[in-house]
Design an enzyme around this catalytic site. Sequence first.
Site, mmCIF file in Angstrom:
data_model
loop_
_atom_site.group_PDB
_atom_site.id
_atom_site.type_symbol
_atom_site.label_atom_id
_atom_site.label_comp_id
_atom_site.label_asym_id
_atom_site.label_seq_id
_atom_site.Cartn_x
_atom_site.Cartn_y
_atom_site.Cartn_z
ATOM 1 N N GLY A 106 0.738 -1.252 0.010
ATOM 2 C CA GLY A 106 -0.049 -0.066 0.014
ATOM 3 C C GLY A 106 0.882 1.357 -0.135
ATOM 4 N N GLU A 129 2.781 -8.187 -1.545
ATOM 5 C CA GLU A 129 1.573 -8.809 -1.087
ATOM 6 C C GLU A 129 1.298 -10.144 -1.317
ATOM 7 O OE1 GLU A 129 1.653 -5.750 -2.273
ATOM 8 O OE2 GLU A 129 0.198 -4.308 -1.542
HETATM 9 C C1 3H9 Z 1 -0.685 -4.276 1.946
HETATM 10 O O1 3H9 Z 1 -0.103 -3.311 1.792
HETATM 11 C C2 3H9 Z 1 -2.066 -4.451 0.806
HETATM 12 C C3 3H9 Z 1 -2.523 -3.392 0.043
HETATM 13 O O2 3H9 Z 1 -2.065 -3.942 -1.102
HETATM 14 C C4 3H9 Z 1 -3.634 -2.570 -0.014
HETATM 15 C C5 3H9 Z 1 -4.840 -3.037 0.937
HETATM 16 C C6 3H9 Z 1 -6.319 -2.495 0.462
HETATM 17 N N1 3H9 Z 1 1.557 -3.969 9.254
HETATM 18 O O3 3H9 Z 1 10.023 -6.646 9.880
HETATM 19 P P1 3H9 Z 1 10.203 -5.920 10.983
HETATM 20 C C7 3H9 Z 1 5.693 -4.501 12.303
HETATM 21 S S1 3H9 Z 1 -0.117 -5.671 2.546
HETATM 22 C C8 3H9 Z 1 1.779 -3.989 10.543
HETATM 23 O O4 3H9 Z 1 10.934 -6.746 12.039
HETATM 24 P P2 3H9 Z 1 12.534 -4.813 9.494
HETATM 25 C C9 3H9 Z 1 6.421 -5.949 12.730
HETATM 26 O O5 3H9 Z 1 5.365 -6.927 12.807
HETATM 27 C C10 3H9 Z 1 1.110 -5.188 3.222
HETATM 28 N N2 3H9 Z 1 2.818 -4.318 11.306
HETATM 29 O O6 3H9 Z 1 11.333 -4.707 10.589
HETATM 30 C C11 3H9 Z 1 7.084 -5.787 13.499
HETATM 31 O O7 3H9 Z 1 6.490 -5.651 14.775
HETATM 32 P P3 3H9 Z 1 7.050 -6.073 16.300
HETATM 33 C C12 3H9 Z 1 2.525 -4.931 2.387
HETATM 34 C C13 3H9 Z 1 3.921 -4.483 10.561
HETATM 35 O O8 3H9 Z 1 13.109 -3.625 9.621
HETATM 36 C C14 3H9 Z 1 7.836 -4.342 13.305
HETATM 37 O O9 3H9 Z 1 6.778 -3.859 12.405
HETATM 38 N N3 3H9 Z 1 3.354 -4.623 3.002
HETATM 39 C C15 3H9 Z 1 3.943 -4.290 9.121
HETATM 40 O O10 3H9 Z 1 13.349 -6.052 9.568
HETATM 41 C C16 3H9 Z 1 9.224 -4.392 12.500
HETATM 42 O O11 3H9 Z 1 8.986 -5.280 11.359
HETATM 43 C C17 3H9 Z 1 4.509 -5.682 3.633
HETATM 44 O O12 3H9 Z 1 4.017 -6.832 3.276
HETATM 45 C C18 3H9 Z 1 2.852 -4.105 8.454
HETATM 46 N N4 3H9 Z 1 2.771 -3.814 7.209
HETATM 47 O O13 3H9 Z 1 11.697 -4.766 8.124
HETATM 48 C C19 3H9 Z 1 5.645 -5.276 4.359
HETATM 49 N N5 3H9 Z 1 5.273 -4.386 8.381
HETATM 50 O O14 3H9 Z 1 8.200 -5.270 16.615
HETATM 51 C C20 3H9 Z 1 5.888 -6.162 5.403
HETATM 52 C C21 3H9 Z 1 5.910 -4.428 9.783
HETATM 53 O O15 3H9 Z 1 5.996 -5.984 17.063
HETATM 54 N N6 3H9 Z 1 6.762 -5.742 6.406
HETATM 55 N N7 3H9 Z 1 5.244 -4.624 10.841
HETATM 56 O O16 3H9 Z 1 7.501 -7.701 16.031
HETATM 57 C C22 3H9 Z 1 8.208 -5.830 6.013
HETATM 58 O O17 3H9 Z 1 8.474 -6.493 4.865
HETATM 59 C C23 3H9 Z 1 9.180 -5.390 6.990
HETATM 60 O O18 3H9 Z 1 8.596 -5.283 8.247
HETATM 61 C C24 3H9 Z 1 10.062 -4.210 6.556
HETATM 62 C C25 3H9 Z 1 11.063 -3.621 7.779
HETATM 63 C C26 3H9 Z 1 10.981 -4.338 5.510
HETATM 64 C C27 3H9 Z 1 9.013 -3.072 6.261
#
Ligand code: 3H9
Length: 677
Positions: A106, A129
């Site tokens: 998003g 996603e």
């Molecule tokens: C989407 O966008 C759908 C859309 O198309 C449209 C909809 C209509 N939400 O990974 P980390 C938390 S789907 C909530 O350890 P890093 C994570 O749980 C989404 N929480 O850090 C963790 O919490 P905690 C598409 C999230 O620096 C903390 O943040 N996006 C989300 O190693 C730190 O995360 C993705 O799939 C989230 N979206 O890596 C991206 N993301 O500390 C998913 C993270 O309590 N995220 N958290 O355990 C990632 O790939 C990695 O988190 C990122 C940072 C690369 C961003």
Amino acid sequence: MSDETPNSVTMQKDGEVAVIIVNNPPVNALSWHVREGLKTHFEAALADDGVKAIVLRCDGATFIAGADISEFGKPPRGPDFNAVLNMIEAAPKPVVAAIHGTALGGGLETALVCHYRIAVPSAKLGVPEVKLGLLPGAGGTQRLPRVVGVEAAATMTSLGDPVPAPKAKEMGLVDELAGEDSLAADAIAFARARIADGPRPTREREVFGDVAAIEQLKTANAKRWRGFEAPYANLACVEAATRLPFDEGLAFERQEFMKLMMGSQSAAQRHIFFAERQAAKIDGLPKDIKLRDVKKVGIIGAGTMGGGIMMNFLQKGIPCTIVEMQQEALDRGLGVVRKNYDASAAKGRFKPEQVESMMGLITPSLELEALADCDLIIEAVYENMDVKKEIFGKLDKIAKPGAILASNTSYLDVNEIAASTSRPGDVLGMHFFSPANVMKLLEVVRGDKTADDVLATAMATGKKIGKVAVVAGVCHGFIGNRMLAPRQIEAQKLLLEGATPAQVDKVHVDFGMPMGPFQMSDLAGVDIGWHRDPNRIESIRDALCAEGRWGQKKQAGFYDYDDKRNPSESPRVAEIIEEFRQKAGVEKREISDQEIVERTLYPMVNEGALILEEGKAQRASDIDVVWIYGYGWPVYRGGPMFWAGLEGTDKIAAALEKHGFEVAPLLKEKAAAKAGF
Ligand code: 3H9
């Protein structure tokens, strides 16, 4: 989250440029209050005649990293995301996204409704996603083909890998690269320069590129995507963009997104996203516990495991001392490591000079004394308690104070190993999975006396070398192999009753496992753990081993193999099974695929429940992580404990009872409540 609206979006003005800033740590996810803030501030900037251009940027570590996944499946709150995005795209003033860190999902979709994009060189842009069993549901599949073309859009959406900013610039996804440390100012200057150009709504741009790329991607990834729904749904949406008007394409994307969102695959993949992060947390330990330094690692044993384990550290630039008993074994082990690196270099994964520098970090030795300066010593010799105790007894005298002493044992009692030292607090298990340089799972086995900082350091070290580390308690086989055991036992019984190895394996492969129990046995070696007495034949496996049918390495195991290791059903194995059946007086009968599921997969859930009851795993989701990353359980089924919830714990308990298993109390409890784990 409290009911009070957090102030996660703010606005500043720099002359005629309005700068809208998102601040929603840790990753600036699009939580309801961020969507609300974006709506409020964009409306204000649009209504302000003094504002001629708008910059959207983020504070903190990253640009928006996606929708807030923790909101999925909950009642909707705040403004509709697509409506907010449509408003931004329709702005009559140029809007510029200023990107640092990661613009994901998003987040990239938000950047795509902005008319221009500027990014720092270290930024990454992507739509991951698909890795959550989803597709970009806010116009990403329709806007990307208009900006980067069909081929790149199809690749980005179906594989989900992010693109570095310089490449994104070449692709047209980024218009300009900013200075690494001057994004805020560069974005304002860039926006000011766009005032004369005016807005450039993505939806009005033409889709370009060859739709044939979509079929090519399907062919190239057929194996990787076996069983998965999301990659295909992503491609269907990109394909739709090539033939439907924008709004119809958007409606199609919405419909496909909702299908995935309501389905079990995405629920499973989202579960694993959080489970993996949860696994790193150790209950009862403060987050800021002081870790021990791990600057130099010692490895005992230069066999397949020892060499593979060492490679993980070398790749992170950590020097390793590796000890073997004989020069020949040491040379052979190092030769294998070099061969593996050379093969990776040939595929472009490393530069030849990187291989040299990694090999240069190795100190080979024939003396345990060479480990005296190591901070972490991992023993990876064969599975024999006496041998391990002897080694740990010696290490106790050699290792420096504070060094962590780890065993790579896959079954043995870590407490007993620890007791052979005078410092059991420094001892634990670090169980890598073969091939250790590839498999992501690391079971960190916490002994009764393992010190908290030793455990925390081992977990952090696992993360550092790119593993997903899970804490396990001391028990035979820990989490993974302990659950494997009942499955293997039951698979053998099924042969006796009338199933064939191929039938049992097919049920597992159709379920989504990379291979079935007998294929796995043939690959690993049927003779592993065999008593080595060809005259003592007590099981089908003993009979196979006695005949030298030790698996793929002998071109004969539960299957016959040709020179290229292609398997075929073995008439000889059928005879062996028949002989056994007659001896055991078991009548052959038709075995249904459902019975195979009930008798090989359900017992794993039962064992998982026992593991939880006994506190050998911290949480059910840790068990799921073990099976996903250590054994190839299909991620779209979320691991055995998550799957138990999908399948129905009541159904599982009832079937186990029917087949004569003793049902674990915790499973009974869940079944009575019709609850998952
Ligand atoms: C989407 O966008 C759908 C859309 O198309 C449209 C909809 C209509 N939400 O990974 P980390 C938390 S789907 C909530 O350890 P890093 C994570 O749980 C989404 N929480 O850090 C963790 O919490 P905690 C598409 C999230 O620096 C903390 O943040 N996006 C989300 O190693 C730190 O995360 C993705 O799939 C989230 N979206 O890596 C991206 N993301 O500390 C998913 C993270 O309590 N995220 N958290 O355990 C990632 O790939 C990695 O988190 C990122 C940072 C690369 C961003």
